[in-house]
Design a protein around this motif. Sequence first.
Motif, PDB file in Angstrom:
ATOM      1  N   HIS A   4       2.607   2.542 -13.730  1.00  0.00           N
ATOM      2  CA  HIS A   4       3.838   3.189 -14.191  1.00  0.00           C
ATOM      3  C   HIS A   4       4.893   2.139 -14.518  1.00  0.00           C
ATOM      4  N   SER A   5       5.642   2.401 -15.574  1.00  0.00           N
ATOM      5  CA  SER A   5       6.696   1.473 -15.978  1.00  0.00           C
ATOM      6  C   SER A   5       7.964   1.781 -15.176  1.00  0.00           C
ATOM      7  N   ILE A   6       8.111   1.116 -14.049  1.00  0.00           N
ATOM      8  CA  ILE A   6       9.275   1.340 -13.189  1.00  0.00           C
ATOM      9  C   ILE A   6       9.970   0.014 -12.893  1.00  0.00           C
ATOM     10  N   ARG A   7      11.254   0.103 -12.609  1.00  0.00           N
ATOM     11  CA  ARG A   7      12.050  -1.092 -12.284  1.00  0.00           C
ATOM     12  C   ARG A   7      12.751  -0.948 -10.932  1.00  0.00           C
ATOM     13  N   GLU A   8      12.700   0.264 -10.372  1.00  0.00           N
ATOM     14  CA  GLU A   8      13.313   0.510  -9.059  1.00  0.00           C
ATOM     15  C   GLU A   8      12.378   1.377  -8.223  1.00  0.00           C
ATOM     16  N   LEU A   9      12.409   1.185  -6.924  1.00  0.00           N
ATOM     17  CA  LEU A   9      11.577   1.988  -6.027  1.00  0.00           C
ATOM     18  C   LEU A   9      12.231   2.032  -4.647  1.00  0.00           C
ATOM     19  N   GLY A  10      12.346   3.229  -4.113  1.00  0.00           N
ATOM     20  CA  GLY A  10      12.848   3.386  -2.748  1.00  0.00           C
ATOM     21  C   GLY A  10      11.667   3.636  -1.824  1.00  0.00           C
ATOM     22  N   VAL A  11      11.341   2.678  -0.989  1.00  0.00           N
ATOM     23  CA  VAL A  11      10.199   2.796  -0.080  1.00  0.00           C
ATOM     24  C   VAL A  11      10.705   3.287   1.277  1.00  0.00           C
ATOM     25  N   ASP A  12      10.131   4.393   1.757  1.00  0.00           N
ATOM     26  CA  ASP A  12      10.512   4.939   3.062  1.00  0.00           C
ATOM     27  C   ASP A  12       9.359   4.758   4.042  1.00  0.00           C
ATOM     28  N   LEU A  13       9.627   4.028   5.110  1.00  0.00           N
ATOM     29  CA  LEU A  13       8.600   3.725   6.107  1.00  0.00           C
ATOM     30  C   LEU A  13       8.987   4.297   7.467  1.00  0.00           C
ATOM     31  N   GLY A  14       8.041   4.990   8.092  1.00  0.00           N
ATOM     32  CA  GLY A  14       8.252   5.514   9.433  1.00  0.00           C
ATOM     33  C   GLY A  14       7.771   4.513  10.469  1.00  0.00           C
ATOM     34  N   ILE A  15       8.463   4.448  11.584  1.00  0.00           N
ATOM     35  CA  ILE A  15       8.091   3.505  12.651  1.00  0.00           C
ATOM     36  C   ILE A  15       7.959   4.278  13.959  1.00  0.00           C
ATOM     37  N   GLU A  16       6.794   4.116  14.599  1.00  0.00           N
ATOM     38  CA  GLU A  16       6.586   4.766  15.888  1.00  0.00           C
ATOM     39  C   GLU A  16       7.110   3.876  17.015  1.00  0.00           C
ATOM     40  N   LYS A  17       7.227   4.454  18.206  1.00  0.00           N
ATOM     41  CA  LYS A  17       7.728   3.723  19.385  1.00  0.00           C
ATOM     42  C   LYS A  17       6.957   2.432  19.633  1.00  0.00           C
ATOM     43  N   ASN A  18       5.640   2.488  19.400  1.00  0.00           N
ATOM     44  CA  ASN A  18       4.799   1.315  19.663  1.00  0.00           C
ATOM     45  C   ASN A  18       4.848   0.281  18.537  1.00  0.00           C
ATOM     46  N   GLY A  19       5.594   0.593  17.472  1.00  0.00           N
ATOM     47  CA  GLY A  19       5.748  -0.346  16.366  1.00  0.00           C
ATOM     48  C   GLY A  19       4.850  -0.084  15.177  1.00  0.00           C
ATOM     49  N   ARG A  20       3.974   0.919  15.268  1.00  0.00           N
ATOM     50  CA  ARG A  20       3.103   1.222  14.126  1.00  0.00           C
ATOM     51  C   ARG A  20       3.935   1.696  12.935  1.00  0.00           C
ATOM     52  N   ILE A  21       3.605   1.175  11.764  1.00  0.00           N
ATOM     53  CA  ILE A  21       4.356   1.491  10.544  1.00  0.00           C
ATOM     54  C   ILE A  21       3.555   2.455   9.670  1.00  0.00           C
ATOM     55  N   TRP A  22       4.222   3.490   9.188  1.00  0.00           N
ATOM     56  CA  TRP A  22       3.610   4.488   8.309  1.00  0.00           C
ATOM     57  C   TRP A  22       4.376   4.560   6.986  1.00  0.00           C
ATOM     58  N   ILE A  23       3.643   4.789   5.906  1.00  0.00           N
ATOM     59  CA  ILE A  23       4.283   4.979   4.594  1.00  0.00           C
ATOM     60  C   ILE A  23       4.602   6.468   4.440  1.00  0.00           C
ATOM     61  N   ILE A  24       5.882   6.791   4.382  1.00  0.00           N
ATOM     62  CA  ILE A  24       6.294   8.189   4.224  1.00  0.00           C
ATOM     63  C   ILE A  24       6.364   8.555   2.746  1.00  0.00           C
ATOM     64  N   GLU A  25       6.971   7.680   1.957  1.00  0.00           N
ATOM     65  CA  GLU A  25       7.247   8.025   0.560  1.00  0.00           C
ATOM     66  C   GLU A  25       7.588   6.768  -0.231  1.00  0.00           C
ATOM     67  N   ALA A  26       7.298   6.801  -1.507  1.00  0.00           N
ATOM     68  CA  ALA A  26       7.760   5.763  -2.428  1.00  0.00           C
ATOM     69  C   ALA A  26       8.433   6.488  -3.585  1.00  0.00           C
ATOM     70  N   ASN A  27       9.751   6.426  -3.621  1.00  0.00           N
ATOM     71  CA  ASN A  27      10.532   7.223  -4.561  1.00  0.00           C
ATOM     72  C   ASN A  27      10.877   6.405  -5.807  1.00  0.00           C
ATOM     73  N   SER A  28      10.390   6.861  -6.963  1.00  0.00           N
ATOM     74  CA  SER A  28      10.617   6.117  -8.206  1.00  0.00           C
ATOM     75  C   SER A  28      12.018   6.338  -8.775  1.00  0.00           C
ATOM     76  N   ARG A  29      12.789   7.230  -8.160  1.00  0.00           N
ATOM     77  CA  ARG A  29      14.193   7.428  -8.566  1.00  0.00           C
ATOM     78  C   ARG A  29      15.075   7.378  -7.322  1.00  0.00           C
ATOM     79  N   PRO A  30      15.172   6.205  -6.710  1.00  0.00           N
ATOM     80  CA  PRO A  30      15.884   6.142  -5.432  1.00  0.00           C
ATOM     81  C   PRO A  30      17.404   6.256  -5.578  1.00  0.00           C
TER      82      PRO A  30
END
Length: 244
Positions: free
Chosen positions: A189-215
């Motif tokens: 995709h031809s994009i120039r901006e992206l809002g990456v939303d990452l969830g973090i659990e208590k133990n430090g595990r990182i999850w990808i919640i969303e990648a928003n092409s119109r942040p």
Amino acid sequence: MGIGKMKKHKEMLRRSVLRRHLPETHWFTRARALRMLRSYSRIFIKPNHGSGGTGIVRVKRLRSGYEVRCGLKRTYVGSASLYKAIKSYLKPSGRYLVQRGLRLAKYKGSIFDARIYMQKPKKKWSISGMAARVAAPHRFVTNYQKGGHGVKLKRVLSRLFKKRKKVKRTIKKIKKISRLIARTINKRHSIRELGVDLGIEKNGRIWIIEANSRPGHMLFTQLSNKTPLYKIMKNKRLIRRRYL
């Protein structure tokens, strides 16, 4: 219309490094929702198109029955009425995903996630701003439009982990994942901006919640340090001049 959530999810699934950070996600059907509720104590049902946390439904398994929640509205039902309760919150015309519910870590009693603002004003992706999005009291989404507010990410992580090394490692990992997400989605995709939303659990595990092409950038107006906001606005002007 922006890029659909499922399309971005499938593109990220192709990268083994990202795959381990992606919560189980499928197109929403009655059978799929019930099957996932047997594996997980909660699931989220999200519109394929949409932003700002609007229209997200959370289903939570209780000792007897389920809690179905959308915004501040909630319904308590048994198995027989579950699908009907979910459908009452969904738009008939829209397509929805069902996703494993995450147990996000909390900051001062409210859940939070990390918003990474990625921009590509020239040839390379760069991180213009990072912030923790802290949910408003009694909310299960962190979005600015739903009362979420921005806090310096390092401050939130320092409160969560206590050890400076763990905070440093987590921020380094967050940056690496965000850059890889931007490059992966940009391939198709031809994009120039992206809002990456990452969830973090208590133990430090990182999850990808969303990648928003119109942040949106309003979250960064709430930070006391305005440097990220100025960088975002400067890059926006560069992108407009060069590519639009």
